[in-house]
Design a protein around this motif. Structure first.
Motif, PDB file in Angstrom:
ATOM      1  N   UNK A 173     -25.760 -14.119  -2.110  1.00  0.00           N
ATOM      2  CA  UNK A 173     -25.161 -15.041  -3.073  1.00  0.00           C
ATOM      3  C   UNK A 173     -26.132 -16.195  -3.306  1.00  0.00           C
ATOM      4  N   UNK A 174     -25.855 -16.998  -4.320  1.00  0.00           N
ATOM      5  CA  UNK A 174     -26.752 -18.108  -4.635  1.00  0.00           C
ATOM      6  C   UNK A 174     -26.735 -19.173  -3.546  1.00  0.00           C
ATOM      7  N   UNK A 213     -29.500 -21.489   0.625  1.00  0.00           N
ATOM      8  CA  UNK A 213     -29.792 -21.062  -0.742  1.00  0.00           C
ATOM      9  C   UNK A 213     -30.688 -19.826  -0.745  1.00  0.00           C
ATOM     10  N   UNK A 214     -30.669 -19.102  -1.864  1.00  0.00           N
ATOM     11  CA  UNK A 214     -31.426 -17.848  -1.910  1.00  0.00           C
ATOM     12  C   UNK A 214     -32.449 -17.754  -3.036  1.00  0.00           C
ATOM     13  N   UNK A 241     -21.836 -11.534 -10.835  1.00  0.00           N
ATOM     14  CA  UNK A 241     -22.714 -12.301 -11.721  1.00  0.00           C
ATOM     15  C   UNK A 241     -23.886 -12.887 -10.938  1.00  0.00           C
ATOM     16  N   UNK A 242     -23.592 -13.451  -9.771  1.00  0.00           N
ATOM     17  CA  UNK A 242     -24.658 -13.993  -8.928  1.00  0.00           C
ATOM     18  C   UNK A 242     -25.607 -12.884  -8.480  1.00  0.00           C
ATOM     19  N   UNK A 243     -25.044 -11.736  -8.169  1.00  0.00           N
ATOM     20  CA  UNK A 243     -25.861 -10.596  -7.752  1.00  0.00           C
ATOM     21  C   UNK A 243     -26.836 -10.202  -8.862  1.00  0.00           C
ATOM     22  N   UNK A 244     -26.371 -10.196 -10.104  1.00  0.00           N
ATOM     23  CA  UNK A 244     -27.233  -9.850 -11.233  1.00  0.00           C
ATOM     24  C   UNK A 244     -28.352 -10.876 -11.412  1.00  0.00           C
ATOM     25  N   UNK A 255     -32.323  -9.946 -11.067  1.00  0.00           N
ATOM     26  CA  UNK A 255     -33.328 -10.269 -12.087  1.00  0.00           C
ATOM     27  C   UNK A 255     -34.475 -11.073 -11.486  1.00  0.00           C
ATOM     28  N   UNK A 256     -34.128 -12.015 -10.612  1.00  0.00           N
ATOM     29  CA  UNK A 256     -35.156 -12.812  -9.938  1.00  0.00           C
ATOM     30  C   UNK A 256     -36.028 -11.930  -9.056  1.00  0.00           C
TER      31      UNK A 256
END
Length: 293
Positions: free
Chosen positions: A173-174, A180-181, A206-209, A213-214
């Motif tokens: 998660x973010x 933080x990730x 949504x956070x996973x997506x 992407x990152x």
């Protein structure tokens, strides 16, 4: 001299092989060990030495949990010849004695601040890496695997330790308890990364997506692998039905059939919209207050 029958030959073969097999299993018996962190915590852990040339997986559990959440992984990893080091993070399970000798649990930890006990759990991971180093396990053959809080810690530790071979992040998660990730993921570099997520929780998905992407930018598309399950969050996402896919990915991080496996896509399942989350009794559009705490 009597001729040797086929049955006798088979029995002779088994009698020759079985002692070797038993010896090999005895050689790879699990040990209960204690890891000592730089700031003085003693952490309870379970260690299984890897077969020659096989990787060792460091298992980092979810917040409010302990190393028993990885129980379903132990036997399959042993069958694969993998080693593992599972620990109770500070304040969890049997790691409840502070450096000053007093006892505590995660319930007393602040969830705010970049120097809270959850961020200091990075030292727990470093204690695990130091233990493996003293047992002749190289960074290249080390895999960091974590769930939720453990996933964020694994990403953060790997960003600081580029010698670590790869990371498996389950439900990253973010932000979980100020761990933080995103920035650690940006610094992760060109190494294999497997992220596993569930599609049924709108906010987490949504956070996973975002993190996926990152990862594709930070690691390169060829290194960023994803498994998406229709339902689930945290350790329950990996079970006896898909554990083999995860372990096969460790053996070959670029295995094509592992990269794009998605039960969500296969079933046509769509993530629930905010306000439709069956896991929450909170107001529409929110997750339970302790979702990531």
């Amino acid at each position: 001299m009597k001729p040797i029958t086929a049955a006798a030959a088979v029995l002779a073969l088994f009698s020759a092989v079985l002692p070797i097999t038993a010896y090999a299993q005895e050689e790879r018996g699990e040990e209960r060990v204690t890891l000592t962190t730089e700031d003085g915590w003693d952490l309870a852990a379970r260690y299984l030495k890897a077969s020659e040339g096989a990787p060792t997986v460091v298992l980092l559990h979810t917040q409010k949990s302990d190393m028993t959440e990885w129980t379903a992984w132990f036997k399959p990893m042993k069958r694969y010849g993998f080693g593992y080091l599972a620990m109770d993070l500070r304040g969890h399970g049997n790691s409840f004695i502070r450096p000053d000798g007093s006892t505590t649990t995660w319930r007393t930890f602040s969830t705010d601040g970049q120097d809270n006990e959850y961020n200091r759990m990075l030292r727990d991971v470093e204690a695990a890496l130091a233990f493996l180093s003293t047992n002749s396990v190289t960074g290249e053959s080390t895999v960091l695997a974590g769930s939720v809080l453990g996933a964020n810690l694994a990403i953060k530790a790997a960003a600081i330790h580029p010698e670590v071979g790869m990371v498996i992040a389950i439900s990253p998660v973010l932000n979980v308890n100020s761990v933080l990730s995103v920035n650690p993921l940006r610094a992760y570099g060109n190494r294999p990364l497997l992220m596993i997520g569930g599609a049924d929780r709108a906010r987490q998905y949504t956070e996973f997506q975002i993190l996926n992407s990152t990862a594709k930018i930070a690691c390169g598309k060829e290194n960023a692998a994803v498994i998406i399950e229709a339902r689930g969050f945290g350790p329950k996402l990996v079970n006896r039905y898909n554990i083999r896919r995860v372990l096969d990915w460790i053996k070959n991080p670029r295995l094509p059939e592992i990269v794009d496996f998605s039960t969500a896509a296969i079933s046509g399942y769509e993530p629930q919209a905010a306000g439709e989350n069956s896991f929450s009794d909170e107001e529409p559009g929110t997750l339970p207050a302790d979702e990531y705490e």
